[in-house]
Structures are given as structure tokens and as C-alpha cells.
Design an enzyme around this catalytic site. Structure first.
Site, PDB file in Angstrom:
ATOM      1  N   HIS A 183      16.602 -21.939 -23.944  1.00 51.64           N
ATOM      2  CA  HIS A 183      15.282 -21.306 -23.877  1.00 51.64           C
ATOM      3  C   HIS A 183      14.720 -20.979 -25.260  1.00 51.64           C
ATOM      4  O   HIS A 183      13.518 -20.734 -25.402  1.00 51.64           O
ATOM      5  CB  HIS A 183      15.309 -20.051 -22.989  1.00 51.64           C
ATOM      6  CG  HIS A 183      15.975 -18.858 -23.590  1.00 51.64           C
ATOM      7  ND1 HIS A 183      17.289 -18.535 -23.358  1.00 51.64           N
ATOM      8  CD2 HIS A 183      15.510 -17.887 -24.423  1.00 51.64           C
ATOM      9  CE1 HIS A 183      17.595 -17.426 -23.991  1.00 51.64           C
ATOM     10  NE2 HIS A 183      16.537 -17.014 -24.654  1.00 51.64           N
ATOM     11  N   SER A 224      19.091 -14.092 -28.787  1.00 49.60           N
ATOM     12  CA  SER A 224      19.473 -15.248 -27.978  1.00 49.60           C
ATOM     13  C   SER A 224      19.999 -16.384 -28.842  1.00 49.60           C
ATOM     14  O   SER A 224      19.348 -16.793 -29.808  1.00 49.60           O
ATOM     15  CB  SER A 224      18.269 -15.748 -27.169  1.00 49.60           C
ATOM     16  OG  SER A 224      17.904 -14.826 -26.184  1.00 49.60           O
ATOM     17  N   ASP A 277      21.684 -23.162 -19.986  1.00 53.83           N
ATOM     18  CA  ASP A 277      20.925 -22.555 -21.070  1.00 53.83           C
ATOM     19  C   ASP A 277      21.651 -22.688 -22.413  1.00 53.83           C
ATOM     20  O   ASP A 277      21.781 -21.722 -23.166  1.00 53.83           O
ATOM     21  CB  ASP A 277      20.609 -21.090 -20.774  1.00 53.83           C
ATOM     22  CG  ASP A 277      19.487 -20.558 -21.661  1.00 53.83           C
ATOM     23  OD1 ASP A 277      18.741 -21.381 -22.221  1.00 53.83           O
ATOM     24  OD2 ASP A 277      19.377 -19.329 -21.813  1.00 53.83           O
TER      25      ASP A 277
END
Length: 497
Positions: free
Chosen positions: A131, A237, A161
Site C-alpha cells: 500500500h 508502514s 501487502d
């Protein structure tokens, strides 16, 4: 010959033997693999794995060791004016919240997504989250020495992901040591390093709060995650979660919005496992085509199953391997391709790891009888296709003026419906819409469309699309709970236009 000379000769012989043994071991490559650089097949990046008996470090030493291998990633996405009215995808909403991607119509904009990454090889391969680089027109990587490089997307795994990118720094880069996430224990100290809210190379500490967590958003499944209370924020992230040996055991991925100390990381062993496929550009997964449910004690008792081991089939999608194999709603899958199925997560994992095209046997219990079915597994459809279908469904819903969700057992209890009620729950009704004019309210359950039973959101949208394709009116069969707690049902005709 005196004793002193004998001891000296024996000692020299032992040293020489040790040196010869080390040379032979090196030439035969029998050095313990945990101490060596592991090179995978073909052109795969060489990454370093941790030693079994590495001593624990203090937090400052961990920062000194790992920080140089952590990078700042900025993805630039050019959004065309005609597409600015699109809603965020479920993935975007899940990670960043519904308001993060507010768009202004009528002009092109360059949207920037910030994240972190982890250098895993000296020649510039970097692991991060899918993402973080999703749909990026440009990916920029800034190293710990503030030098910036453009990165190339090598491969991506949207379901897990995980993404692999590469930079060409024209020099050897510092790399992180990859640990063994299977050996992680709940309560173990960990550190997260990343770039939260543009604050480069921030280190936070906490513990492993839980293992094997399952989370999800529509059309997306996250499972077997490590949970930590180390502070993780927007921008973390793709950064590393590190144990006290200075080894990376996870890739920080998501947080629960509006909550504190609830962060989640992908186990590093998962990333290592799919690295060969990432190098080829894409990770493919097997696909069965069912909606699996946990077989709770209550469901097992009501459906007269002897135990809760297995996975209940909540729905079977049309035209899928499950449909063609003859799987039915209400079946309990106990074995898949010779492997025992004891939970929904187990089935997810086994199906995903089954190569597309393989024929497998599925053992099920149907109405008390054990049956064996044969299915030919196909490749899991791209999540973009599922998102496109969702957007079409929402467009149809917009004509009626309502939004719905699957009626789970939890929602049924919350709104006072018996557990056996099937349908979709109305969660929003637009004022002055056809649905509002017809008296449909938030909290109602849509059980039929044109006298066809509704089981889930996907089927509901398909039935609604078919109904509006034939005319401008739809017949709903709806249940609601009155102020006395009684469920009442009625037919409602909704006319569009």
C-alpha cells in the site's frame, strides 16, 4: 621427550586441525547457514539471517545496528481530474481512514504517500508494504545519510501487502539481519523504526502483544499478523519490527485507527517465503470461491456437528472452483488436499498456497454425512477486479439510496435479530432517496429482492443490478425490530426515477 614438549605438540596439532577444518568447511559451504549470507535461486537478492545464539543488545545498540538499513519512501501518484471523484478503496480506508484521500474535482493533483522500507541486500533490494507503493507513478527512496534515489518496483503481493523495490546506489548498502518470526514469543521486547508523520528514523519500543492476529477489510484478508504496543503511526508502514538481537522479525503494516498501542506487523518469514515470486513481479494465490466461517460452538450445536473443527461454508460464489466442485452453503470442510482444516485461517492459508491449476480433494460433512469432492483450483482474481465490482455495486446502491453490510452474528445481536435471520443490514439511508421515500430505515434487514433470498452483500448487489436492468422498480422483503423487541417483516416496493 618431556611432558611439556608433548603438550605443546598436541596443542599445535589441535590448532592446525581446527584451521584446516575451517578452510574445508568454507570451501564446501558447510558453515552453519544461520551465520552465512543466504543466496536463493537464480538472481534473488542475498539477504542476511540471524545467528541462533546472538546475544541480546540494548536499545541504543539496536538503533545503531539497524537504523542505517531503514529508508524513507515517498510514492507520487498523479491523479487525473476525471477520476478525482472516486472514493478511496477499502485498502486505503483501512490504512488511512476515509478522510485521508479527499479529492478536489476538476484538476490533476500529485498525491504523495509516505512510508518506510528495509534494505535487505547490499545491491539495493528493499522490502516495504504494497500500500506504500500502490499505483505509484514515481517512487523515491531516501537513505539514512539523506541521499535520495529513484526506485523501481520489482514485485508486489497485494493480498499480503508486501512489495519489493530496488535502487541503484552504485555502492554496497547497509543491510538488516532477518530473524525467524516463528520463534517470536508473546511478551518479548521489540523495537519499531520508521518515518512516522515525516519524522525520519524514529525508534519506539514495546512488546509482542499477540501472535496470529486476523484482521480484514472488504475483499482484503490479513491474517497471522504480529501485534505490538510499540508506537506505530502513519509513515511507519514498511519499516522493521526488531527483536533484542537486532534482527528484523516483522514489517510494520497497520494500526487500528483512533486507538492507541494497537499496531500490526507482517511476520518476516512470510516475506522471505514469497521473495522468489516477488522477484518475478507478482505473487499468485490459489482460489476456491467460498465465504468461510468459523464453526462456533453455538453453530456446531444448532447444526448438529460433533465438534467445532472445520470451516463452515457460508456462501459459494457462482462459476468458481467451489461451485463447479459441488460445494454447498452449510457444508463443513474438514480436509483440503490431504491437510486437516481446523479453522478458517488454516483454510485461507492452505488454499492460498495451492498452485493454480491443481486438482485437489476436499472432504466435507453435509447433513451428517462425510463426502469427498474434487476441485480444480484457479488463480485468485486481482483485488482491483473486486474493487471495480464493489464500485459498480455502490453505483447501483446509490440509485436506491442505501448502503448495506453483511449481517454478521455480532450485528444481529446488536440490532436484536434472531441468529437464524439471513440478509444484509441497512447501515445508511440517504435523505429524500427512493429508499427513504419507501420507508426503509437504518437497521432494517433486506432479506429478499424480487422474492429471491439475499445471503450477503455480493449477492445483494448482483440481484439489485439485475432487477434495475429489467425495470425501474424493485420489490424488497424487509425485516425490522420494533420498540418492544419484536421482529416484524414486510414487502416494500421501491421505484427509481
Amino acid at each position: 621427550m618431556n611432558k611439556g614438549r608433548i603438550y605443546l605438540l598436541v596443542s599445535l596439532a589441535a590448532v592446525v586441525s581446527l584451521l584446516i577444518g575451517m578452510i574445508i568447511a568454507g570451501s564446501l559451504e558447510i558453515t552453519p547457514p544461520s551465520l552465512a549470507l543466504r543466496e536463493r535461486e537464480g538472481e534473488l537478492p542475498v539477504y542476511q539471517e540471524g545467528a541462533e545464539e546472538s546475544p541480546p543488545l540494548n536499545f541504543a545498540d539496536i538503533v545503531d545496528r539497524v537504523n542505517p538499513a531503514v529508508v524513507n519512501i515517498t510514492s507520487v501518484i498523479v491523479v487525473k481530474g476525471e477520476s478525482l471523484s472516486q472514493r478511496p478503496t477499502p485498502m486505503e480506508e483501512f490504512f488511512f481512514g476515509p478522510d485521508f484521500f479527499r479529492r478536489r474535482p476538476g484538476e490533476d493533483i500529485a498525491r504523495k504517500v509516505a512510508g518506510s522500507g528495509l534494505i535487505i541486500s547490499k545491491d539495493g533490494y528493499i522490502l516495504t508494504n504494497h500500500h506504500v507503493v500502490r499505483n505509484a507513478d514515481q517512487i523515491k527512496v531516501k537513505l539514512s545519510d539523506d541521499k535520495e534515489f529513484k526506485a523501481k518496483l520489482i514485485g508486489t503481493d497485494q493480498l499480503r501487502d508486501i512489495a519489493l523495490i530496488k535502487i541503484d546506489a552504485e555502492r554496497d548498502l547497509p543491510v538488516a539481519v532477518l530473524g525467524d518470526s516463528d520463534k517470536v514469543r508473546v511478551g518479548e521486547w521489540v523495537m519499531a523504526i520508521g518515518n512516522p508523520v515525516a519524522l525520519d528514523h524514529t525508534a519506539t519500543v514495546g512488546v509482542i502483544s499477540a501472535k496470529g492476529r486476523t484482521l480484514g477489510a472488504e475483499n482484503v484478508a490479513f491474517f497471522n499478523y504480529l501485534q505490538t504496543d510499540a508506537a506505530i503511526n502513519e509513515g511507519n508502514s514498511g519499516g522493521p519490527l526488531i527483536n533484542l538481537k537486532g534482527e528484523v522479525i516483522g514489517i510494520n503494516t497497520l494500526i487500528v485507527a483512533m486507538r492507541e498501542n494497537l499496531g500490526f506487523a507482517i511476520p518476516i518469514n512470510m516475506a522471505k517465503k514469497i521473495l522468489p515470486a516477488l522477484m518475478k513481479g507478482k505473487v499468485t494465490y490459489g482460489y476456491l470461491g467460498i465465504t468461510p466461517q468459523e464453526l462456533t460452538p453455538e453453530l456446531a450445536e444448532m447444526m448438529k456437528f460433533p465438534s467445532t473443527e472445520g470451516t463452515l461454508v457460508g456462501d459459494v460464489q457462482e462459476g468458481t472452483p467451489a461451485d463447479e466442485a459441488g460445494l454447498q452453503k452449510g457444508d463443513v470442510i474438514t480436509e483440503f488436499d490431504g491437510k486437516k482444516v481446523d479453522s478458517r485461517n488454516t483454510l485461507y492459508t492452505i488454499v492460498a498456497e495451492t498452485p493454480p491449476g491443481k486438482k485437489i480433494k476436499i472432504k466435507v460433512i453435509r447433513q451428517g454425512k462425510v463426502m469427498e469432492l474434487t476441485a480444480k483450483i484457479t488463480e485468485r482474481p486481482e483485488l482491483q477486479e473486486a474493487e471495480a465490482e464493489r464500485e459498480k455495486g455502490e453505483e447501483i446502491e446509490g440509485k436506491i439510496g442505501i448502503s448495506v453490510e453483511n449481517l454478521t452474528s455480532r450485528l444481529a445481536r446488536r440490532y436484536g435479530y434472531p441468529e437464524e435471520v439471513r440478509g444484509v443490514l441497512v447501515v445508511q439511508v440517504q435523505p429524500l432517496s427512493p429508499a427513504a421515500d419507501a420507508g426503509i430505515s437504518r437497521g432494517d434487514v433486506i432479506r429478499e429482492i424480487n422474492q429471491v433470498p439475499v445471503e450477503n452483500v455480493r449477492q445483494y448487489r448482483r440481484l439489485l443490478r439485475e432487477a434495475l436492468g429489467k425495470g425501474d422498480a424493485v420489490l424488497f422483503y424487509i425485516s425490522s425490530v420494533d420498540s418492544f423487541g419484536n421482529m416484524v417483516s414486510r414487502y416494500v416496493a421501491v421505484k427509481v426515477g
